[in-house]
Design a protein around this motif. Structure first.
Motif, PDB file in Angstrom:
ATOM      1  N   LEU A   1       0.824  -1.209   0.000  1.00  0.00           N
ATOM      2  CA  LEU A   1       0.000   0.000   0.000  1.00  0.00           C
ATOM      3  C   LEU A   1       0.862   1.264   0.000  1.00  0.00           C
ATOM      4  N   GLN A   2       1.952   1.222   0.751  1.00  0.00           N
ATOM      5  CA  GLN A   2       2.855   2.378   0.783  1.00  0.00           C
ATOM      6  C   GLN A   2       3.429   2.636  -0.609  1.00  0.00           C
ATOM      7  N   TRP A   3       3.794   1.558  -1.297  1.00  0.00           N
ATOM      8  CA  TRP A   3       4.296   1.686  -2.674  1.00  0.00           C
ATOM      9  C   TRP A   3       3.209   2.241  -3.591  1.00  0.00           C
ATOM     10  N   LEU A   4       1.974   1.756  -3.420  1.00  0.00           N
ATOM     11  CA  LEU A   4       0.851   2.192  -4.253  1.00  0.00           C
ATOM     12  C   LEU A   4       0.593   3.691  -4.075  1.00  0.00           C
ATOM     13  N   ILE A   5       0.653   4.146  -2.830  1.00  0.00           N
ATOM     14  CA  ILE A   5       0.442   5.568  -2.534  1.00  0.00           C
ATOM     15  C   ILE A   5       1.549   6.407  -3.169  1.00  0.00           C
ATOM     16  N   LEU A   6       2.798   5.914  -3.087  1.00  0.00           N
ATOM     17  CA  LEU A   6       3.927   6.612  -3.706  1.00  0.00           C
ATOM     18  C   LEU A   6       3.731   6.726  -5.213  1.00  0.00           C
ATOM     19  N   GLU A   7       3.291   5.629  -5.837  1.00  0.00           N
ATOM     20  CA  GLU A   7       3.023   5.647  -7.279  1.00  0.00           C
ATOM     21  C   GLU A   7       1.970   6.693  -7.631  1.00  0.00           C
ATOM     22  N   ALA A   8       0.935   6.780  -6.808  1.00  0.00           N
ATOM     23  CA  ALA A   8      -0.136   7.751  -7.047  1.00  0.00           C
ATOM     24  C   ALA A   8       0.379   9.180  -6.866  1.00  0.00           C
ATOM     25  N   ASN A   9       1.154   9.395  -5.818  1.00  0.00           N
ATOM     26  CA  ASN A   9       1.679  10.739  -5.540  1.00  0.00           C
ATOM     27  C   ASN A   9       2.648  11.219  -6.618  1.00  0.00           C
ATOM     28  N   GLU A  10       3.320  10.255  -7.278  1.00  0.00           N
ATOM     29  CA  GLU A  10       4.280  10.631  -8.314  1.00  0.00           C
ATOM     30  C   GLU A  10       3.684  10.553  -9.726  1.00  0.00           C
ATOM     31  N   GLY A  11       2.357  10.347  -9.786  1.00  0.00           N
ATOM     32  CA  GLY A  11       1.656  10.426 -11.068  1.00  0.00           C
ATOM     33  C   GLY A  11       1.694   9.183 -11.930  1.00  0.00           C
ATOM     34  N   ARG A  12       2.163   8.068 -11.373  1.00  0.00           N
ATOM     35  CA  ARG A  12       2.210   6.823 -12.165  1.00  0.00           C
ATOM     36  C   ARG A  12       0.982   5.952 -11.928  1.00  0.00           C
ATOM     37  N   TRP A  13       0.095   6.419 -11.053  1.00  0.00           N
ATOM     38  CA  TRP A  13      -1.126   5.676 -10.746  1.00  0.00           C
ATOM     39  C   TRP A  13      -2.257   6.687 -10.607  1.00  0.00           C
ATOM     40  N   ASN A  14      -3.455   6.315 -11.000  1.00  0.00           N
ATOM     41  CA  ASN A  14      -4.596   7.220 -10.880  1.00  0.00           C
ATOM     42  C   ASN A  14      -5.004   7.308  -9.417  1.00  0.00           C
ATOM     43  N   GLY A  15      -4.556   8.358  -8.759  1.00  0.00           N
ATOM     44  CA  GLY A  15      -4.796   8.520  -7.331  1.00  0.00           C
ATOM     45  C   GLY A  15      -6.264   8.692  -6.980  1.00  0.00           C
TER      46      GLY A  15
END
Length: 222
Positions: free
Chosen positions: A129-143
């Motif tokens: 989940l921490q990785w997923l949140i990081l991906e979202a915060n850096e624009g690589r995932w639809n937050g």
């Protein structure tokens, strides 16, 4: 050699399936011993049979077999989205199969279908989940979509956001503030207090947050 025998009309598909994917849970699944290029073929036979379902077979594989399954998909022998869907299934104890992979494999598979991953993310580890949140915060995932998914109810009618660690709740909450506010009545008092403080300090829309908190109070809530 079973796949070749079937293709040469020397063996019936159903008979081959019984040998490779025995329905008896006490017997070992054997299809994963086949060459990777044949995995998809065997899975297709199972679909045609309308009796054997791979979603029920996958939980019986070892963790090493599951890692091999990911490699088979990466090599192009099996559609990534289909493998992703199978790995996002749960076993009889409600454990998501994806969680049995190594973290780096989990991350790679997760990206094959972000929407489906978001639906099962609440059952994954805090590290994932921490990785997923990081991906979202850096624009690589639809937050926004990820945040919205956590504002849905799980199979037990619990808010998904309320089922994870409190610190993670805060990080996920900001991904979709509108959906989080609508979910306030189902959040714990600590998170409600945190939301109030965030609004007071101008990091959340004061009007939106106070409105849902007042509504909860007027309806007899905490």
């Amino acid at each position: 050699g079973l796949v070749k025998r079937v293709e040469a009309n020397q063996l019936d598909k159903k008979q081959a399936l019984k040998l490779l994917v025995p329905e008896d849970k006490r017997r070992k699944v054997l299809f994963q011993l086949a060459t990777g290029s044949n995995w998809k073929t065997i899975a297709d036979w199972a679909k045609e049979s309308l009796i054997i379902f791979f979603s029920k077979i996958i939980p019986r594989l070892t963790d090493l077999d599951l890692e091999k399954m990911v490699e088979v998909a990466k090599e192009g022998h099996w559609e990534k989205e289909e493998v992703h869907a199978l790995l996002c299934e749960e076993d009889n104890e409600g454990v998501v199969i994806l969680s049995r992979l190594q973290l780096n494999s989990q991350q790679e598979v997760a990206a094959w279908n972000q929407k489906t991953t978001a639906q099962i993310a609440h059952k994954m580890s805090p590290e994932f989940l921490q990785w997923l949140i990081l991906e979202a915060n850096e624009g690589r995932w639809n937050g926004e979509d990820l945040g919205a998914a956590f504002c849905e109810l799980d199979a037990n009618r619990n808010l998904k956001l309320a089922t994870v660690d409190e610190e993670l709740q805060k990080q996920l909450a900001v991904l979709n503030k509108t959906k989080t506010c609508l979910s306030v009545p189902m959040l714990g008092s600590n998170i409600q207090q945190w939301l109030y403080q965030e609004a007071e300090e101008g990091r959340w829309d004061r009007e939106m947050v106070f409105k849902v908190l007042q509504k909860q109070e007027s309806e007899g809530g905490a």
